[in-house]
Design a protein around this motif. Sequence first.
Motif, PDB file in Angstrom:
ATOM      1  N   ALA A 457       0.842  -1.208   0.000  1.00  0.00           N
ATOM      2  CA  ALA A 457       0.000   0.000   0.000  1.00  0.00           C
ATOM      3  C   ALA A 457       0.872   1.251   0.000  1.00  0.00           C
ATOM      4  O   ALA A 457       2.060   1.215   0.331  1.00  0.00           O
ATOM      5  N   ARG A 458       0.245   2.361  -0.389  1.00  0.00           N
ATOM      6  CA  ARG A 458       0.942   3.639  -0.373  1.00  0.00           C
ATOM      7  C   ARG A 458       0.283   4.528   0.672  1.00  0.00           C
ATOM      8  O   ARG A 458      -0.942   4.674   0.695  1.00  0.00           O
ATOM      9  N   LEU A 459       1.100   5.125   1.543  1.00  0.00           N
ATOM     10  CA  LEU A 459       0.625   5.971   2.634  1.00  0.00           C
ATOM     11  C   LEU A 459       1.162   7.381   2.436  1.00  0.00           C
ATOM     12  O   LEU A 459       2.381   7.593   2.429  1.00  0.00           O
ATOM     13  N   ALA A 460       0.271   8.358   2.265  1.00  0.00           N
ATOM     14  CA  ALA A 460       0.659   9.756   2.078  1.00  0.00           C
ATOM     15  C   ALA A 460       0.427  10.509   3.375  1.00  0.00           C
ATOM     16  O   ALA A 460      -0.683  10.497   3.923  1.00  0.00           O
ATOM     17  N   THR A 461       1.456  11.174   3.865  1.00  0.00           N
ATOM     18  CA  THR A 461       1.377  11.895   5.136  1.00  0.00           C
ATOM     19  C   THR A 461       2.316  13.088   5.100  1.00  0.00           C
ATOM     20  O   THR A 461       3.313  13.084   4.362  1.00  0.00           O
ATOM     21  N   ALA A 462       2.014  14.095   5.900  1.00  0.00           N
ATOM     22  CA  ALA A 462       2.881  15.275   5.983  1.00  0.00           C
ATOM     23  C   ALA A 462       3.996  15.084   7.007  1.00  0.00           C
ATOM     24  O   ALA A 462       4.708  16.023   7.325  1.00  0.00           O
ATOM     25  N   ARG A 463       4.147  13.874   7.547  1.00  0.00           N
ATOM     26  CA  ARG A 463       5.232  13.547   8.476  1.00  0.00           C
ATOM     27  C   ARG A 463       5.888  12.228   8.040  1.00  0.00           C
ATOM     28  O   ARG A 463       5.834  11.234   8.757  1.00  0.00           O
ATOM     29  N   TYR A 485       3.036  16.607   1.090  1.00  0.00           N
ATOM     30  CA  TYR A 485       3.340  17.955   0.597  1.00  0.00           C
ATOM     31  C   TYR A 485       4.175  17.940  -0.680  1.00  0.00           C
ATOM     32  O   TYR A 485       4.522  19.009  -1.213  1.00  0.00           O
ATOM     33  N   ASP A 486       4.500  16.766  -1.188  1.00  0.00           N
ATOM     34  CA  ASP A 486       5.227  16.676  -2.453  1.00  0.00           C
ATOM     35  C   ASP A 486       4.347  17.231  -3.571  1.00  0.00           C
ATOM     36  O   ASP A 486       3.234  16.748  -3.803  1.00  0.00           O
ATOM     37  N   ARG A 487       4.830  18.224  -4.282  1.00  0.00           N
ATOM     38  CA  ARG A 487       4.021  18.884  -5.308  1.00  0.00           C
ATOM     39  C   ARG A 487       3.667  17.941  -6.456  1.00  0.00           C
ATOM     40  O   ARG A 487       2.735  18.209  -7.211  1.00  0.00           O
ATOM     41  N   ARG A 504      -0.744  21.333   8.575  1.00  0.00           N
ATOM     42  CA  ARG A 504      -1.431  21.962   7.439  1.00  0.00           C
ATOM     43  C   ARG A 504      -0.506  23.007   6.827  1.00  0.00           C
ATOM     44  O   ARG A 504      -0.119  23.982   7.484  1.00  0.00           O
ATOM     45  N   PHE A 505      -0.135  22.788   5.575  1.00  0.00           N
ATOM     46  CA  PHE A 505       0.751  23.690   4.853  1.00  0.00           C
ATOM     47  C   PHE A 505       0.046  24.182   3.590  1.00  0.00           C
ATOM     48  O   PHE A 505      -1.002  23.659   3.208  1.00  0.00           O
ATOM     49  N   PHE A 506       0.644  25.158   2.939  1.00  0.00           N
ATOM     50  CA  PHE A 506       0.087  25.615   1.669  1.00  0.00           C
ATOM     51  C   PHE A 506       0.063  24.472   0.657  1.00  0.00           C
ATOM     52  O   PHE A 506      -0.850  24.373  -0.149  1.00  0.00           O
ATOM     53  N   GLU A 507       1.085  23.609   0.726  1.00  0.00           N
ATOM     54  CA  GLU A 507       1.177  22.509  -0.230  1.00  0.00           C
ATOM     55  C   GLU A 507       0.146  21.416   0.040  1.00  0.00           C
ATOM     56  O   GLU A 507      -0.142  20.610  -0.847  1.00  0.00           O
ATOM     57  N   GLN A 550     -22.486  18.721  -8.190  1.00  0.00           N
ATOM     58  CA  GLN A 550     -21.913  17.429  -7.836  1.00  0.00           C
ATOM     59  C   GLN A 550     -20.612  17.260  -8.626  1.00  0.00           C
ATOM     60  O   GLN A 550     -20.529  17.602  -9.787  1.00  0.00           O
ATOM     61  N   TRP A 551     -19.600  16.790  -7.938  1.00  0.00           N
ATOM     62  CA  TRP A 551     -18.368  16.489  -8.644  1.00  0.00           C
ATOM     63  C   TRP A 551     -17.639  15.377  -7.908  1.00  0.00           C
ATOM     64  O   TRP A 551     -18.009  14.991  -6.822  1.00  0.00           O
ATOM     65  N   THR A 552     -16.632  14.830  -8.491  1.00  0.00           N
ATOM     66  CA  THR A 552     -15.919  13.715  -7.871  1.00  0.00           C
ATOM     67  C   THR A 552     -14.500  14.117  -7.516  1.00  0.00           C
ATOM     68  O   THR A 552     -13.952  15.101  -8.027  1.00  0.00           O
ATOM     69  N   LEU A 553     -13.894  13.309  -6.639  1.00  0.00           N
ATOM     70  CA  LEU A 553     -12.540  13.593  -6.187  1.00  0.00           C
ATOM     71  C   LEU A 553     -11.486  13.272  -7.243  1.00  0.00           C
ATOM     72  O   LEU A 553     -10.304  13.412  -6.994  1.00  0.00           O
ATOM     73  N   THR A 554     -11.938  12.850  -8.422  1.00  0.00           N
ATOM     74  CA  THR A 554     -10.986  12.667  -9.517  1.00  0.00           C
ATOM     75  C   THR A 554     -10.279  13.984  -9.808  1.00  0.00           C
ATOM     76  O   THR A 554      -9.109  14.015 -10.209  1.00  0.00           O
ATOM     77  N   GLN A 555     -10.993  15.103  -9.597  1.00  0.00           N
ATOM     78  CA  GLN A 555     -10.400  16.419  -9.854  1.00  0.00           C
ATOM     79  C   GLN A 555      -9.193  16.665  -8.960  1.00  0.00           C
ATOM     80  O   GLN A 555      -8.276  17.384  -9.332  1.00  0.00           O
ATOM     81  N   LEU A 556      -9.198  16.083  -7.752  1.00  0.00           N
ATOM     82  CA  LEU A 556      -8.070  16.264  -6.862  1.00  0.00           C
ATOM     83  C   LEU A 556      -6.807  15.660  -7.458  1.00  0.00           C
ATOM     84  O   LEU A 556      -5.715  16.202  -7.311  1.00  0.00           O
ATOM     85  N   ARG A 557      -6.986  14.554  -8.164  1.00  0.00           N
ATOM     86  CA  ARG A 557      -5.843  13.903  -8.779  1.00  0.00           C
ATOM     87  C   ARG A 557      -5.238  14.768  -9.867  1.00  0.00           C
ATOM     88  O   ARG A 557      -4.061  14.629 -10.205  1.00  0.00           O
ATOM     89  N   GLU A 558      -6.021  15.656 -10.412  1.00  0.00           N
ATOM     90  CA  GLU A 558      -5.546  16.491 -11.507  1.00  0.00           C
ATOM     91  C   GLU A 558      -5.268  17.924 -11.072  1.00  0.00           C
ATOM     92  O   GLU A 558      -4.837  18.739 -11.858  1.00  0.00           O
ATOM     93  N   SER A 559      -5.517  18.234  -9.775  1.00  0.00           N
ATOM     94  CA  SER A 559      -5.389  19.624  -9.325  1.00  0.00           C
ATOM     95  C   SER A 559      -3.937  20.025  -9.188  1.00  0.00           C
ATOM     96  O   SER A 559      -3.061  19.210  -8.947  1.00  0.00           O
ATOM     97  N   SER A 560      -3.688  21.306  -9.345  1.00  0.00           N
ATOM     98  CA  SER A 560      -2.339  21.844  -9.205  1.00  0.00           C
ATOM     99  C   SER A 560      -2.016  21.999  -7.731  1.00  0.00           C
ATOM    100  O   SER A 560      -2.851  22.319  -6.923  1.00  0.00           O
ATOM    101  N   SER A 561      -0.741  21.783  -7.410  1.00  0.00           N
ATOM    102  CA  SER A 561      -0.300  21.982  -6.034  1.00  0.00           C
ATOM    103  C   SER A 561       0.620  23.183  -5.922  1.00  0.00           C
ATOM    104  O   SER A 561       1.490  23.243  -5.085  1.00  0.00           O
TER     105      SER A 561
END
Length: 589
Positions: A457-463, A485-487, A504-507, A550-561
């Motif tokens: 599995a892949r675990l994404a965390t800010a620490r 926070y990896d862009r 919580r960071f800007f990134e 209504q929208w889906t979280l697919t947009q998060l995958r494509e959003s700019s950081s």
Amino acid sequence: MSTQALAMETEESVLKELQDRSWRWHRDAAIALLLTVLAFAVRLNHVDFNSLSEDESAKWAAVQEYRHGHFVGVNSEHPMILKVLAWGSLTAGERWNRLASLHSWPTMSPEGWLRFPNVLFGAATTAILFLFCRRLIGFVGAFAASFFWAVSPLAVALNRLAKEETPLTFFTLLACYLYCRAQQADSDESARRWYDLSAIAFGLAFASQYILHLLGLNALAWFLAGRMGLTREPSRFSYGRFFLVIFLTFILVNPVVLFPSNFSAILHWLHHDGVRHSGYDFNGMLYLNFPSRLFAGVPWTFYLWLLLIKTPIPILVAVIAGSIMLLRHRKTLASCFFLSLGVVQLAGLSISGAKWVRYSLVLLPFLFLAGGYAVQATWDRMREKKMSLAFVGLAAATLFALPLLELHAWSPYYSFYLNSIGGGQKNIARYFGQDEVSEFDTREVAQQVCSSAQADARLATARPMSMTYYVENCGRTDIDVVPLYDRHYAPREGDTIVLEPSRRFFETQRFFDALEKSGMPRREVRVGPVLASTIYLFDSSTPQTIGQEQWTLTQLRESSSELETKTHKPDFANLNTVVGLLRFPWRSQ
């Protein structure tokens, strides 16, 4: 009077003076020892209950490298001394735990042993502050100042972290004390010896953290003293010898600074080349925290507000009263040190655009010096007016007993402490959550993820550093921990994403905006009264409603950081529910 009688009277007078001096020395030593024991006890209490922070994880990794003989290029932006001491502490702790397990003695986890050197430094600072204040103010004031340090929740909390500010504060205060002894020495030979010891202490301070301005602030204090006629003339100070001793001490205990790779790492750190995330959440607003931004970064009121709401009210009253007195009575050594290492240092910290709670630690002894000055002045006035013992006892109980009781009530969550001005329990983690909560719950988050995550599995965390440590401790080396926070990070189906309000960071703000409003499966982890982390299992098909759309979280995958400079206000309503890894004493069991 005969010559023989005069000689006998003189001999008796000298003997009485020696006896009085010996009694005062033993009294001062006993009081300093008792206060140090008190400070040690409160700092050691449950010191290992919370997880390693990101910075502490870097220290842990450095110790492992040291054990294999690798010293160069290891956590290079910081000096060696704390890492070497942590190495020794962890080694001794491992042996103690093995022995203790055979005899049912108390043991401590690796987190506690990593922090143990700073527990000792923080406790020892109590004694040095007492001795230093005895050179500047009376016995009662020195007792009060060192007691304030011993029981102040802010000082206690910062001394329980494996960070460089604690040894920096200890050695800087020790250097100031020894320099004062040199200035007040009776002979040239004695003064030279005290100056050498002071230079060694300053060298150790620089070898604790690469901070140079504290030496200049000590010089400023004595410059002010000289202008007011408080120093000995002519001066017995030798610049060449003093700075040579500092340099030799610094190189002796921190030789890695001579290697080009370490020196380069220091320069990169100073230029923020290694910064991968930015933003400090102060009172619900996210600010850029770069030193070069000066007044455009974290608000200049940060440290004033910190001291106002994280200092017990009786101590705060004493500090404010003493500050006013020292600003008015400037022809004293106490005033010179307060103005330089108190007022000037506070102004410098406030101007800088980057602010962290731990940066205030080296400031605290000189504020408590002001508090002790007020207590000494009040005591002198009460003796002059011959106040009743009942009134004196009530005043002493208010000043000393109440802060001690408050400290006990907040144990072991010292970093959460807020006085009534800050709102107390109802505003916990509202103002300085990034420093107060830190990574307290990484261990618990890792345990939950390890028990439920699929293979590879892949675990994404800010620490990521501390999380990797605890995930590996669970035996799940297959889990890939990545920085949230990896862009370039884009969530995939099935990713475990951990959101921490204290990280919580800007990134990472885009994940807070999207995930908190989604119907995605989640689990919450709390530290005492604080919602510290929310664990999400990423599913882009989860719908989210915003207004009529209504929208889906697919947009998060494509959003700019891309880094944004706007500020955000999170909802703190969910931070006040009290559930506990450890129960709060003021709550019903």
